[in-house]
Design an enzyme around this catalytic site. Structure first.
Site, PDB file in Angstrom:
ATOM      1  CG  ASN A   1      -0.083   5.194   0.183  1.00 46.03           C
ATOM      2  OD1 ASN A   1      -1.025   4.745  -0.481  1.00 46.03           O
ATOM      3  ND2 ASN A   1       0.956   4.452   0.513  1.00 46.03           N
TER       4      ASN A   1
ATOM      5  CG  ASN B   1       6.639   1.570  -2.785  1.00 42.17           C
ATOM      6  OD1 ASN B   1       6.345   0.782  -1.898  1.00 42.17           O
ATOM      7  ND2 ASN B   1       6.131   2.783  -2.846  1.00 42.17           N
TER       8      ASN B   1
ATOM      9  N   GLY C   1      -1.591   7.265 -10.452  1.00 42.91           N
ATOM     10  CA  GLY C   1      -1.900   6.001  -9.805  1.00 42.91           C
ATOM     11  C   GLY C   1      -3.137   5.326 -10.342  1.00 42.91           C
TER      12      GLY C   1
ATOM     13  CE  LYS D   1       1.710  -4.260  -4.398  1.00 41.24           C
ATOM     14  NZ  LYS D   1       0.862  -3.310  -3.655  1.00 41.24           N
TER      15      LYS D   1
ATOM     16  CB  CYS E   1       0.825   0.234   3.064  1.00 39.94           C
ATOM     17  SG  CYS E   1      -0.430  -0.998   2.638  1.00 39.94           S
TER      18      CYS E   1
ATOM     19  N   GLY F   1      -2.952  -5.233   0.393  1.00 35.91           N
ATOM     20  CA  GLY F   1      -2.189  -5.832   1.487  1.00 35.91           C
ATOM     21  C   GLY F   1      -0.778  -6.226   1.100  1.00 35.91           C
TER      22      GLY F   1
ATOM     23  N   GLY G   1      -1.807  11.380  -6.307  1.00 37.17           N
ATOM     24  CA  GLY G   1      -3.157  11.345  -5.763  1.00 37.17           C
ATOM     25  C   GLY G   1      -4.156  11.917  -6.746  1.00 37.17           C
TER      26      GLY G   1
HETATM   27  C1  SIN Z   1      -1.379  -2.362  -0.860  1.00 32.79           C
HETATM   28  O1  SIN Z   1      -0.630  -3.233  -1.350  1.00 32.79           O
HETATM   29  O2  SIN Z   1      -2.169  -2.618   0.051  1.00 32.79           O
HETATM   30  C2  SIN Z   1      -1.322  -0.953  -1.367  1.00 32.79           C
HETATM   31  C3  SIN Z   1      -0.033  -0.317  -1.074  1.00 32.79           C
HETATM   32  C4  SIN Z   1      -0.179   0.975  -0.362  1.00 32.79           C
HETATM   33  O3  SIN Z   1      -1.279   1.489  -0.176  1.00 32.79           O
HETATM   34  O4  SIN Z   1       0.838   1.520   0.063  1.00 32.79           O
END
Ligand code: SIN
Length: 300
Positions: free
Chosen positions: A191, A99, A264, A44, A128, A71, A242
């Site tokens: 992403n 990451n 994912g 994460k 993100c 987020g 993806g």
């Molecule tokens: C997120 O935590 O909002 C997702 C991470 C990402 O889309 O890079």
């Protein structure tokens, strides 16, 4: 039959890697199956400080996919290097991919300096879509993407740096080339795609942040196309990501140009999917006459 692949000298026993944000820090999944069957794990995303993430609701369902607006909820990079990675290393001997996200170049650098000595690959998340003033803002402009890549590469030292690209651009190849020229060792793509759902009874967006990242099986053809375009234009190793949900998708991603393949959203629908893909790969390879997965990387 050879399933081992190498990313910048890092050996993965097979190309299957759970994607960041869909597998926690690996530890959450340790009781479900033996993680050692995975080629790598992308953890994460971590930021300098702990983050609670966006207001709820932050998930919306879509046909064959989902929208998330998490987020960047995470416990911070210190918890990553002091608690999460050491605990994972005790039970997992494959490649650990940290990451890293941020809201400024200084933050990316600080996180890379802390994470790089503890992981096998740093994955720089400049894509993100769920935060303001960071994340995707860096990855949708070639010169910003290059600047953050150059600074992060210096902070990573000898640890390979992969940059995770956003599909929310007109021309992903120009961003990929800018990042390659700035010193990235590899690329992860894609992403999530910025999307939206509306609650027609409440007349409001389903996710509190209004928009979120669209992922899941429905995006696979878009991801495959972008991996192929970038593979043809750049010489860096790629992690394709993806909408991957099967061993067949892994083979397609590799034929398009990926050396490793991240899974994912499907982890959230079927937590066993990575294990199933790893177990199904040899039979599929045999039926397609593939003796070594390295033979098919980028053949299309
Ligand atoms: C997120 O935590 O909002 C997702 C991470 C990402 O889309 O890079």
């Amino acid at each position: 039959m050879v399933t081992e692949v190498k990313l910048c000298g890092v050996a993965l026993k097979n190309p299957v890697v759970p994607a960041s944000g869909t597998f926690g820090f690996g530890l959450e999944m340790a009781g479900v199956y033996d993680l050692n069957l995975l080629g790598g794990i992308s953890l994460k995303g971590s930021t300098r400080e702990a983050r609670f993430g966006n207001e709820c609701p932050r998930i919306a369902e879509t046909p064959d996919g989902m929208i998330n607006s998490v987020g960047l909820q995470n416990p911070g990079v210190d918890a990553l290097v002091n608690d999460k990675i050491p605990a994972l290393r005790k039970i997992y001997s494959g490649a650990v991919i940290a990451n890293i996200s941020g809201f400024s170049i200084e933050e990316y650098v600080a996180c890379c300096e802390k994470a790089a000595p503890h992981c096998d690959i740093v994955e720089l998340n400049v894509s993100c879509p769920n935060v303001h003033g960071g994340g995707m803002a860096f990855g949708t402009d070639a010169s910003s993407a290059a600047r953050v890549t150059r600074a992060a590469k210096q902070a990573c030292g000898s640890t390979p740096l992969f940059v995770k690209l956003s599909p929310n651009v007109t021309d992903i190849v120009s961003i990929a080339k800018a990042v390659e020229d700035a010193g990235a060792d590899g690329l992860t793509l894609i992403n999530t795609i910025l999307g939206m759902r509306i609650d027609i009874r409440r007349r409001t967006p389903v996710v509190a942040a209004r928009y979120g990242g669209f992922s899941g099986r429905a995006v696979f053809p878009v991801a495959l196309r972008m991996v192929n375009q970038v593979a043809k234009a750049c010489s860096l190793p790629l992690m394709g990501c993806g909408g991957v949900s099967s061993a067949r998708d892994v083979i397609e991603m590799m034929m398009a140009g990926a050396t490793a393949v991240q899974v994912g959203a499907e982890n959230l629908r079927n937590p066993l999917v990575c294990k199933q893909i790893v177990e199904e790969l040899p039979a599929l390879m045999q039926s397609l006459g593939i003796k070594d997965l390295n033979e098919i990387i980028g053949i299309v």
